[in-house]
Scaffold this motif. Structure first.
Motif, mmCIF file in Angstrom:
data_model
loop_
_atom_site.group_PDB
_atom_site.id
_atom_site.type_symbol
_atom_site.label_atom_id
_atom_site.label_comp_id
_atom_site.label_asym_id
_atom_site.label_seq_id
_atom_site.Cartn_x
_atom_site.Cartn_y
_atom_site.Cartn_z
ATOM 1 N N ALA A 150 -16.634 27.954 -35.549
ATOM 2 C CA ALA A 150 -15.278 28.498 -35.581
ATOM 3 C C ALA A 150 -14.212 27.447 -35.339
ATOM 4 C CB ALA A 150 -15.136 29.611 -34.541
ATOM 5 N N ALA A 151 -14.608 26.209 -35.047
ATOM 6 C CA ALA A 151 -13.639 25.147 -34.765
ATOM 7 C C ALA A 151 -13.100 24.555 -36.062
ATOM 8 C CB ALA A 151 -14.288 24.049 -33.924
ATOM 9 N N ASN A 152 -11.851 24.124 -36.024
ATOM 10 C CA ASN A 152 -11.251 23.465 -37.180
ATOM 11 C C ASN A 152 -11.984 22.165 -37.491
ATOM 12 O OD1 ASN A 152 -9.191 25.385 -37.562
ATOM 13 N ND2 ASN A 152 -7.914 24.413 -35.990
ATOM 14 N N GLY A 153 -12.272 21.964 -38.761
ATOM 15 C CA GLY A 153 -12.959 20.750 -39.185
ATOM 16 C C GLY A 153 -14.463 20.863 -39.179
ATOM 17 N N ALA A 179 -13.412 34.706 -39.714
ATOM 18 C CA ALA A 179 -14.290 35.828 -39.393
ATOM 19 C C ALA A 179 -14.828 35.719 -37.970
ATOM 20 C CB ALA A 179 -15.443 35.893 -40.399
ATOM 21 N N LEU A 180 -15.277 34.530 -37.572
ATOM 22 C CA LEU A 180 -15.846 34.363 -36.234
ATOM 23 C C LEU A 180 -14.793 34.562 -35.156
ATOM 24 C CD1 LEU A 180 -18.238 31.305 -36.778
ATOM 25 C CD2 LEU A 180 -18.876 33.687 -36.349
ATOM 26 N N ARG A 181 -13.609 34.034 -35.373
ATOM 27 C CA ARG A 181 -12.553 34.216 -34.374
ATOM 28 C C ARG A 181 -12.153 35.689 -34.260
ATOM 29 N NH1 ARG A 181 -8.568 28.954 -34.303
ATOM 30 N NH2 ARG A 181 -10.200 27.371 -34.535
ATOM 31 N N GLY A 182 -12.204 36.407 -35.370
ATOM 32 C CA GLY A 182 -11.943 37.837 -35.303
ATOM 33 C C GLY A 182 -13.006 38.578 -34.513
ATOM 34 N N VAL A 183 -14.276 38.197 -34.716
ATOM 35 C CA VAL A 183 -15.371 38.812 -33.963
ATOM 36 C C VAL A 183 -15.224 38.519 -32.477
ATOM 37 C CG1 VAL A 183 -17.867 38.775 -33.579
ATOM 38 C CG2 VAL A 183 -16.967 38.821 -35.904
ATOM 39 N N PHE A 184 -14.892 37.263 -32.134
ATOM 40 C CA PHE A 184 -14.703 36.913 -30.723
ATOM 41 C C PHE A 184 -13.582 37.737 -30.105
ATOM 42 C CE2 PHE A 184 -16.295 32.376 -31.771
ATOM 43 C CZ PHE A 184 -17.604 32.828 -31.724
ATOM 44 N N ALA A 185 -12.499 37.934 -30.843
ATOM 45 C CA ALA A 185 -11.368 38.701 -30.312
ATOM 46 C C ALA A 185 -11.754 40.162 -30.077
ATOM 47 C CB ALA A 185 -10.185 38.607 -31.271
ATOM 48 N N VAL A 186 -12.526 40.742 -31.003
ATOM 49 C CA VAL A 186 -12.947 42.133 -30.843
ATOM 50 C C VAL A 186 -13.852 42.276 -29.623
ATOM 51 C CG1 VAL A 186 -14.319 43.975 -31.891
ATOM 52 C CG2 VAL A 186 -12.684 42.694 -33.282
ATOM 53 N N ILE A 187 -14.786 41.344 -29.440
ATOM 54 C CA ILE A 187 -15.697 41.421 -28.293
ATOM 55 C C ILE A 187 -14.923 41.284 -26.992
ATOM 56 C CG2 ILE A 187 -17.628 40.275 -27.144
ATOM 57 C CD1 ILE A 187 -18.716 39.544 -29.863
ATOM 58 N N ARG A 188 -13.937 40.389 -26.958
ATOM 59 C CA ARG A 188 -13.139 40.219 -25.734
ATOM 60 C C ARG A 188 -12.353 41.476 -25.392
ATOM 61 N NH1 ARG A 188 -11.779 35.290 -28.051
ATOM 62 N NH2 ARG A 188 -9.663 36.031 -28.493
ATOM 63 N N GLY A 203 -17.274 31.903 -26.782
ATOM 64 C CA GLY A 203 -17.034 31.358 -28.115
ATOM 65 C C GLY A 203 -15.638 30.775 -28.251
ATOM 66 N N LYS A 204 -14.649 31.431 -27.649
ATOM 67 C CA LYS A 204 -13.275 30.904 -27.676
ATOM 68 C C LYS A 204 -13.203 29.578 -26.929
ATOM 69 C CE LYS A 204 -8.562 32.115 -26.245
ATOM 70 N NZ LYS A 204 -7.914 31.821 -27.519
ATOM 71 N N TRP A 205 -13.843 29.503 -25.756
ATOM 72 C CA TRP A 205 -13.852 28.240 -25.015
ATOM 73 C C TRP A 205 -14.505 27.127 -25.832
ATOM 74 C CZ3 TRP A 205 -15.906 30.661 -19.822
ATOM 75 C CH2 TRP A 205 -14.860 31.331 -19.198
ATOM 76 N N VAL A 206 -15.566 27.470 -26.577
ATOM 77 C CA VAL A 206 -16.291 26.446 -27.329
ATOM 78 C C VAL A 206 -15.413 25.856 -28.424
ATOM 79 C CG1 VAL A 206 -18.220 26.036 -28.902
ATOM 80 C CG2 VAL A 206 -18.593 27.335 -26.816
ATOM 81 N N TYR A 207 -14.818 26.695 -29.261
ATOM 82 C CA TYR A 207 -14.053 26.113 -30.374
ATOM 83 C C TYR A 207 -12.772 25.445 -29.897
ATOM 84 C CZ TYR A 207 -11.008 30.338 -30.878
ATOM 85 O OH TYR A 207 -10.114 31.366 -30.687
ATOM 86 N N GLU A 208 -12.196 25.906 -28.792
ATOM 87 C CA GLU A 208 -11.030 25.204 -28.257
ATOM 88 C C GLU A 208 -11.428 23.852 -27.683
ATOM 89 O OE1 GLU A 208 -9.236 27.824 -25.458
ATOM 90 O OE2 GLU A 208 -8.093 28.941 -26.995
ATOM 91 N N THR A 209 -12.605 23.766 -27.062
ATOM 92 C CA THR A 209 -13.084 22.482 -26.544
ATOM 93 C C THR A 209 -13.391 21.517 -27.675
ATOM 94 O OG1 THR A 209 -14.040 23.600 -24.618
ATOM 95 C CG2 THR A 209 -14.841 21.386 -25.116
ATOM 96 N N ILE A 210 -14.033 22.001 -28.734
ATOM 97 C CA ILE A 210 -14.352 21.139 -29.876
ATOM 98 C C ILE A 210 -13.074 20.615 -30.521
ATOM 99 C CG2 ILE A 210 -15.384 21.096 -32.182
ATOM 100 C CD1 ILE A 210 -17.422 21.078 -29.961
#
Length: 284
Positions: free
Chosen positions: A107-110, A119-128, A163-170
């Motif tokens: 889900a990270a850029n690049g 799609a993945l960021r939408g799934v993460f938002a729904v789960i949160r 998942g949000k923490w992961v892609y923001e860290t990447i």
């Protein structure tokens, strides 16, 4: 002898213009709207304000019932149920990390294509947006009243935040290592493996331990809906108004949570800061 210097003509002093005072219209409108929402919400709760003065005395009364003489007869069982809650939290954290790290990296850029990231960021938002208790209640119809239900609920609920923490860290990793791997002919998978993962791994491991700390607290709440562990025991004795046993259980929960927080915090600091080098002064 020096020549005469031509006097420099100073520009006429212009009139100073004070800056325009910023408008506070929108901030005032926002404050009024928030205040109106609070007032409407408070009016809809139908609070009996006359009962508020008696609340401190009632709280003190129940605190005396719980902690004046805690019942230690159920302590062995309480320790066993606490261990089940910790195991449930640990299993949920492992499931969460195993799933969220690869999905969060995609889900990270690049890293992943734009349609997959969206799609993945939408799934993460729904789960949160879904509390752990609701997930546990849904899973109860499938898995039953077992600690595995609580572990599964903790694992699923943690994927959204982790998942949000992961892609923001990447995305916060410096570009130098990635550009070096790409310059050497590496593809996206090789850039992820040899540039992004080594730089982000300490932070991601620290987040994984922090997820475990959160799960320990949440596991007690999931026990209230029948997911097992110390929360189920606490709910049962609260329903039967056995306050001396409830007080003992609360003491066990607080001590166990503080101990696990201390251990997890020490490990996280070691991961982020590394081993400390001590200088040993040798006397000659």
């Amino acid at each position: 002898m020096t020549g005469l210097q031509t006097p420099v003509k100073l520009p006429a002093q212009t009139e100073l213009q004070t800056p325009t005072k910023p408008s506070r219209l929108w901030s005032t409108v926002f404050a009024i709207a928030v205040g109106a929402v609070v007032l409407v919400a408070g009016a809809g709760l139908k609070i009996t304000w006359s009962d508020l003065p008696a609340m401190p005395g009632q709280i003190a009364h129940y605190l005396r019932l719980m902690f004046e003489a805690p019942n230690l007869e159920k302590l062995p069982r309480a320790l066993f149920e606490t261990w089940r809650s910790i195991s449930m939290a640990w299993l949920g954290a492992i499931m969460c990390v195993v799933v969220s790290i690869p999905l969060g990296m995609l889900a990270a850029n690049g890293v992943g294509p734009w349609w997959l990231r969206t799609a993945l960021r939408g799934v993460f938002a729904v789960i949160r947006a879904i509390p752990e208790v609701i997930i546990a209640l849904i899973l109860l119809t499938v898995t039953g009243l077992t600690p595995f239900t609580g572990a599964l609920a903790l694992g699923i609920a943690g994927i959204g935040t982790q998942g949000k923490w992961v892609y923001e860290t990447i995305e916060s990793v410096q570009e130098g290592a990635s550009e070096a791997v790409r310059a050497a002919g590496g593809n996206t998978a090789e850039v992820t493996r040899w540039a992004l993962w080594p730089a982000a791994a300490p932070t991601l491991m620290s987040f994984a331990l922090y997820r475990f700390e959160i799960n320990i607290r949440t596991s007690a709440v999931l026990g209230l809906v029948g997911a097992g562990g110390i929360g189920s025991m606490l709910s049962n004795y609260t329903n039967f108004r056995q306050w001396d046993t409830v007080g003992m259980l609360l003491i066990v929960v607080v001590i166990a949570t503080m101990l696990m927080d201390a251990v997890s915090g020490a490990i996280r600091r070691r991961i982020m800061e590394g081993a400390k080098v001590r200088d040993v002064a040798r006397s000659s």
